[in-house]
Design a protein around this motif. Structure first.
Motif, PDB file in Angstrom:
ATOM      1  N   UNK A  54       0.885  -1.108   0.133  1.00 24.02           N
ATOM      2  CA  UNK A  54      -0.168   0.025  -0.045  1.00 24.02           C
ATOM      3  C   UNK A  54       0.893   1.281   0.063  1.00 24.02           C
ATOM      4  N   UNK A  55       0.609   2.352  -1.012  1.00 26.43           N
ATOM      5  CA  UNK A  55       1.370   3.340  -0.975  1.00 26.43           C
ATOM      6  C   UNK A  55       0.575   4.665  -0.390  1.00 26.43           C
ATOM      7  N   UNK A  56       1.041   5.057   0.709  1.00 26.27           N
ATOM      8  CA  UNK A  56       0.274   5.813   1.511  1.00 26.27           C
ATOM      9  C   UNK A  56       1.127   7.446   1.651  1.00 26.27           C
ATOM     10  N   UNK A  57       1.883   7.620   0.800  1.00 20.75           N
ATOM     11  CA  UNK A  57       2.721   8.851   0.881  1.00 20.75           C
ATOM     12  C   UNK A  57       2.233  10.027  -0.177  1.00 20.75           C
ATOM     13  N   UNK A  58       2.630  11.098   0.183  1.00 18.90           N
ATOM     14  CA  UNK A  58       2.301  12.319  -0.713  1.00 18.90           C
ATOM     15  C   UNK A  58       2.397  11.842  -2.200  1.00 18.90           C
ATOM     16  N   UNK A  59       1.473  12.571  -3.142  1.00 24.44           N
ATOM     17  CA  UNK A  59       1.622  12.089  -4.639  1.00 24.44           C
ATOM     18  C   UNK A  59       2.801  12.094  -5.301  1.00 24.44           C
ATOM     19  N   UNK A  87       3.875  21.183   4.113  1.00 27.57           N
ATOM     20  CA  UNK A  87       4.655  21.911   2.955  1.00 27.57           C
ATOM     21  C   UNK A  87       4.409  21.439   1.764  1.00 27.57           C
ATOM     22  N   UNK A  88       3.787  20.184   1.423  1.00 19.51           N
ATOM     23  CA  UNK A  88       3.608  19.558   0.203  1.00 19.51           C
ATOM     24  C   UNK A  88       2.301  19.777  -0.317  1.00 19.51           C
ATOM     25  N   UNK A  89       1.273  20.423   0.469  1.00 20.58           N
ATOM     26  CA  UNK A  89      -0.079  20.805  -0.148  1.00 20.58           C
ATOM     27  C   UNK A  89      -0.061  22.075  -0.990  1.00 20.58           C
ATOM     28  N   UNK A  90      -0.835  22.014  -1.703  1.00 24.19           N
ATOM     29  CA  UNK A  90      -1.412  23.244  -2.784  1.00 24.19           C
ATOM     30  C   UNK A  90      -0.083  23.788  -3.531  1.00 24.19           C
ATOM     31  N   UNK A  91       0.553  22.788  -3.689  1.00 23.11           N
ATOM     32  CA  UNK A  91       1.926  22.982  -4.678  1.00 23.11           C
ATOM     33  C   UNK A  91       1.923  22.117  -5.873  1.00 23.11           C
TER      34      UNK A  91
END
Length: 357
Positions: free
Chosen positions: A74-79, A169-173
């Protein structure tokens, strides 16, 4: 997988959504054994494993794959990490069950799925909102002609996210999340809409759209709207927002013989579906025989079935790509101010390489 043998599974990324994967594996504990969890934050991996029977914590995926040889990851990391980690797992021979959004672009999707082999391993994506008995029952009624032709539809994901949410940090970018609420939030309801209406003669045909950044200090949009035409001629509206204090997820489909409405937030059961029959329409069996709600556990069932059969699972291949192409078309339509047709975004198109074009 031999009868009676439990499938060895692992999770990459021990953040909040990983809990849903752990619960799904526990719901299928007769068939699945969660053996390992990897996270760059070792303490978080250790804490996550403490809530399992025997899962071992790791700091990196390579070591986990080499030592544990899982059959399912299962991959549950940021895109932004999905492509590399999915390809690593597939190359090891493991099947992959990857969180949404699948990746940041159609180019990345085609890259990550190029590692698949006939008969497996395959990568399937977690569109759990299309799971459950009520969604399957609607598709069955529609397929049998009980509801008549779909004519008009509305797809609404109006949620609320505050400024603290976007402090991660990784959201909205564009580079790390790949898009705004169309990618990270509304993709679920849009997938459900396309899944409910899709067929050989009724794929989406074209989309017109607008996006805006009205509140949040982000690179991506925080609201989008779209108009959609299907090949059957049916029309739909789509709204994706993270600006809406009264949160709701809603799909409404007006067919010739009935209006069907699904209203919920993050998951649904049979009571969340409402059927209103047109005048002079006789009784239609609108209740499914059993009430299985949408969930990660329900979505995992067909993945395990496909693994046992050595067949491509749902939410993979062209089926998993459908909604990502729709999202790319939405962003392109908003950026260019013109309608975008299904199939027009391919290699060489800037919106093939990234949703920002």
């Amino acid at each position: 997988m031999a009868v009676g043998k439990r499938l060895r599974a692992a999770i990459v990324g021990a953040g909040a959504i990983a809990g849903s994967h752990r619960a799904a594996f526990q719901a299928h504990q007769d068939a699945v054994d969660l053996v390992a969890v990897a996270d760059v934050d070792e303490a978080r991996a250790v804490a996550f494993c403490a809530a399992t029977e025997q899962a071992k914590p790791y700091r990196d995926l390579d070591t986990l794959l080499a030592e544990q040889e899982p059959a399912l990851v299962s991959i549950c990391t940021p895109p932004g990490l999905h492509v590399e980690q999915t390809k690593q797992a597939l190359a090891s021979g493991a099947w992959v069950w990857c969180e949404k959004p699948p990746c940041r672009s159609l180019a990345e999707y085609d890259d990550m799925t190029s590692v698949e082999r006939d008969g497996g391993p395959y990568v399937s994506f977690v569109y759990q909102q299309r799971s459950g008995s009520a969604a399957a029952h609607f598709r069955n009624l529609l397929g049998k002609g009980e509801l008549g032709r779909p004519l008009v539809a509305h797809c609404q994901t109006t949620w609320y996210r505050d400024h603290a949410y976007y402090a991660v940090p990784w959201r909205g970018r564009w580079a790390t999340e790949g898009g705004g609420p169309a990618m990270g939030h509304g993709i679920h309801q849009m997938d459900v809409l396309l899944h409910l209406l899709a067929g050989d003669a009724n794929e989406w045909a074209e989309v017109q759209a607008m996006t805006a950044r009205l509140v949040h200090d982000v690179e991506t949009e925080d609201v989008s709207t779209a108009l959609v035409r299907f090949e059957s001629g049916a029309l739909a509206t789509v709204v994706n927002s993270v600006l809406s204090p009264d949160e709701v997820s809603r799909i409404r489909i007006d067919c010739e013989r009935a209006t069907v409405e699904l209203t919920h937030l993050y998951g649904h059961v049979a009571e969340n579906w409402r059927y209103a029959l047109a005048p002079q329409v006789g009784p239609i069996g609108t209740e499914p025989k059993e009430d299985v709600g949408s969930s990660h556990a329900a979505a995992l069932t067909p993945v395990l079935d496909a693994f046992r059969a050595g067949q491509r699972p749902p939410c993979s291949g062209a089926d998993g790509r459908r909604v990502l192409e729709f999202v790319a078309a939405l962003y392109k339509a908003a950026a260019t101010g013109r309608a975008v047709r299904r199939g027009e975004i391919g290699p060489g198109d800037p919106f093939y390489a990234g949703m920002a074009g």
